[in-house]
Design an enzyme around this catalytic site. Structure first.
Site, PDB file in Angstrom:
ATOM      1  NE  ARG A   1      29.947  73.188 -10.975  1.00 36.70           N
ATOM      2  CZ  ARG A   1      29.408  72.723  -9.849  1.00 36.70           C
ATOM      3  NH1 ARG A   1      29.012  73.570  -8.904  1.00 36.70           N
ATOM      4  NH2 ARG A   1      29.248  71.421  -9.676  1.00 36.70           N
TER       5      ARG A   1
ATOM      6  CE  LYS B   1      30.478  68.766  -2.834  1.00 39.79           C
ATOM      7  NZ  LYS B   1      30.289  69.332  -4.180  1.00 39.79           N
TER       8      LYS B   1
ATOM      9  CG  MET C   1      34.063  86.796  16.589  1.00 40.11           C
ATOM     10  SD  MET C   1      35.757  87.356  16.880  1.00 40.11           S
ATOM     11  CE  MET C   1      35.895  88.684  15.670  1.00 40.11           C
TER      12      MET C   1
ATOM     13  CE1 TYR D   1      30.286  95.992  19.090  1.00 42.24           C
ATOM     14  CE2 TYR D   1      29.850  93.717  18.430  1.00 42.24           C
ATOM     15  CZ  TYR D   1      30.620  94.643  19.114  1.00 42.24           C
ATOM     16  OH  TYR D   1      31.712  94.235  19.824  1.00 42.24           O
TER      17      TYR D   1
END
Length: 358
Positions: free
Chosen positions: A131, A35, A303, A255
């Protein structure tokens, strides 16, 4: 492919890990969990690499199953969350998908479906994770109802999932095993063991086991464990130095200027960032391998780029190899610097990153 950022996938390591899982429970059948694009490794290639030894595969939903079937995977494929719409049942039946049934809506949809072929069903029991799954007290009646339906092929497989199997000091797993044992028919086929249980909880061994994270060579445990220590990491997340500069003490990088040099420093820029799945919340000091040597991440992850302090290296040049995680730098360790787990770092790697298969 000129940008050097890539995920190198070692398919021999993958097979080694599968065979380890099988050796730890030789009487069980082992279903690889593929998955979430095989935990970021590429579901098609991973399934093809295991297709000669795996009796079935596990995915989250029918879309993932169809992708495998359309590329030639012929084994049964288990839908771990079952179906979401009644219209999926006919497709599951004709395509040879096994269906998890874990709530009354799914149960009624199967009982009322007009199917040309019966479905193979896995019956989910909530043994304590809370769950998915039916409550233990109602399982007997549900099993009896499903067992008498012409829409269901025999045998039904009883299954559950562990909440704390990665915690070797917790008694939760043994309690869940006891709860399961009390409500699952002795004669029924059963499946309990996930990666952590395969490695460390032999009492969870049943007819079917479901390795996921361990299949990709990573330990589910926070501490050393003798079986997990035999795993071989399958993914090496790699890139390269694309720029170098020397900055003075007191100068900042990146940044928000969240790191300031305390000495004259050599800074290497690596072409990888959160757009490639490298976590933006990686803190200063997160290790990166440059030419096989650990160097600290400095400055905010961008990024498409990160910056690394390579002052301690005697030699470094543009084009030098950078490893973000891999056999010499476990993804679990990198995740510990990012307030997350290795599972997340692997599964959220985007398609932008080419997978290179060995």
């Amino acid at each position: 492919m000129s940008r050097p950022t890539k995920a190198v996938i070692d398919l021999q390591a993958l097979r080694h890990n599968y065979e380890l899982a099988q050796s730890l429970a030789p009487k069980s059948k082992t279903i690889p969990m593929v998955k979430a694009n095989a935990y970021g490794h590429g579901a098609i290639k991973v399934s093809q690499a295991l297709s000669d030894i795996a009796p079935a595969f596990g995915v989250a939903c029918i879309e993932e199953a169809l992708e495998l079937r359309d590329t030639g995977i012929k084994q049964p494929i288990l839908l771990l969350e079952g179906t979401f719409e009644a219209t999926e049942l006919k497709l599951a039946a004709t395509k040879g998908f096994w269906v998890m049934v874990e709530n009354h809506q799914q149960k009624e949809a199967i009982l009322n479906a007009d199917l040309a072929l019966p479905l193979n069903v896995w019956l989910g029991v909530d043994t304590g994770m809370h769950r998915l799954g039916f409550q233990p007290g109602e399982i007997a009646d549900i099993y009896k109802t499903l067992n008498s339906s012409r829409n269901i092929s025999q045998p039904i497989v009883f299954t559950s999932h562990f909440a704390c199997a990665d915690n070797l000091d917790s008694d939760s797993t043994l309690k869940q095993i006891q709860t399961f044992k009390a409500c699952a028919p002795v004669t029924a086929l059963q499946s309990l063991a996930n990666s952590a249980a395969i490695l460390a909880w032999p009492k969870a061994q049943r007819e079917w086991q479901r390795p996921g994270y361990m299949l990709y060579g990573n330990s589910p445990f926070a501490v050393a464990q003798e079986n997990a220590d035999q795993l071989k990491p399958v993914m090496s997340f790699e890139s390269a130095v694309i720029s170098l500069r020397t900055i003075a003490a007191g100068e900042s990088v990146g940044y928000t200027a969240n790191w300031t040099a305390e000495r004259e420093s050599t800074i290497a820029t690596i072409t990888v960032g959160y757009g490639d799945g490298y976590p933006r919340n990686a803190i200063n000091g997160t290790p990166v391998l440059i030419n096989g040597i650990r160097c600290p991440l400095v400055g905010r992850v961008s990024m498409d780029m990160i910056t690394v302090d390579v002052t301690a290296l005697s030699e470094v040049a543009i084009g030098d190899k950078a490893v973000l995680w891999g056999p010499e730098l476990p993804v679990n360790e990198v995740a510990s610097y990012c307030d997350t787990i290795g599972y997340e770092l692997l599964t959220r790697m985007p398609e932008r990153v080419p997978r290179v298969y060995l």
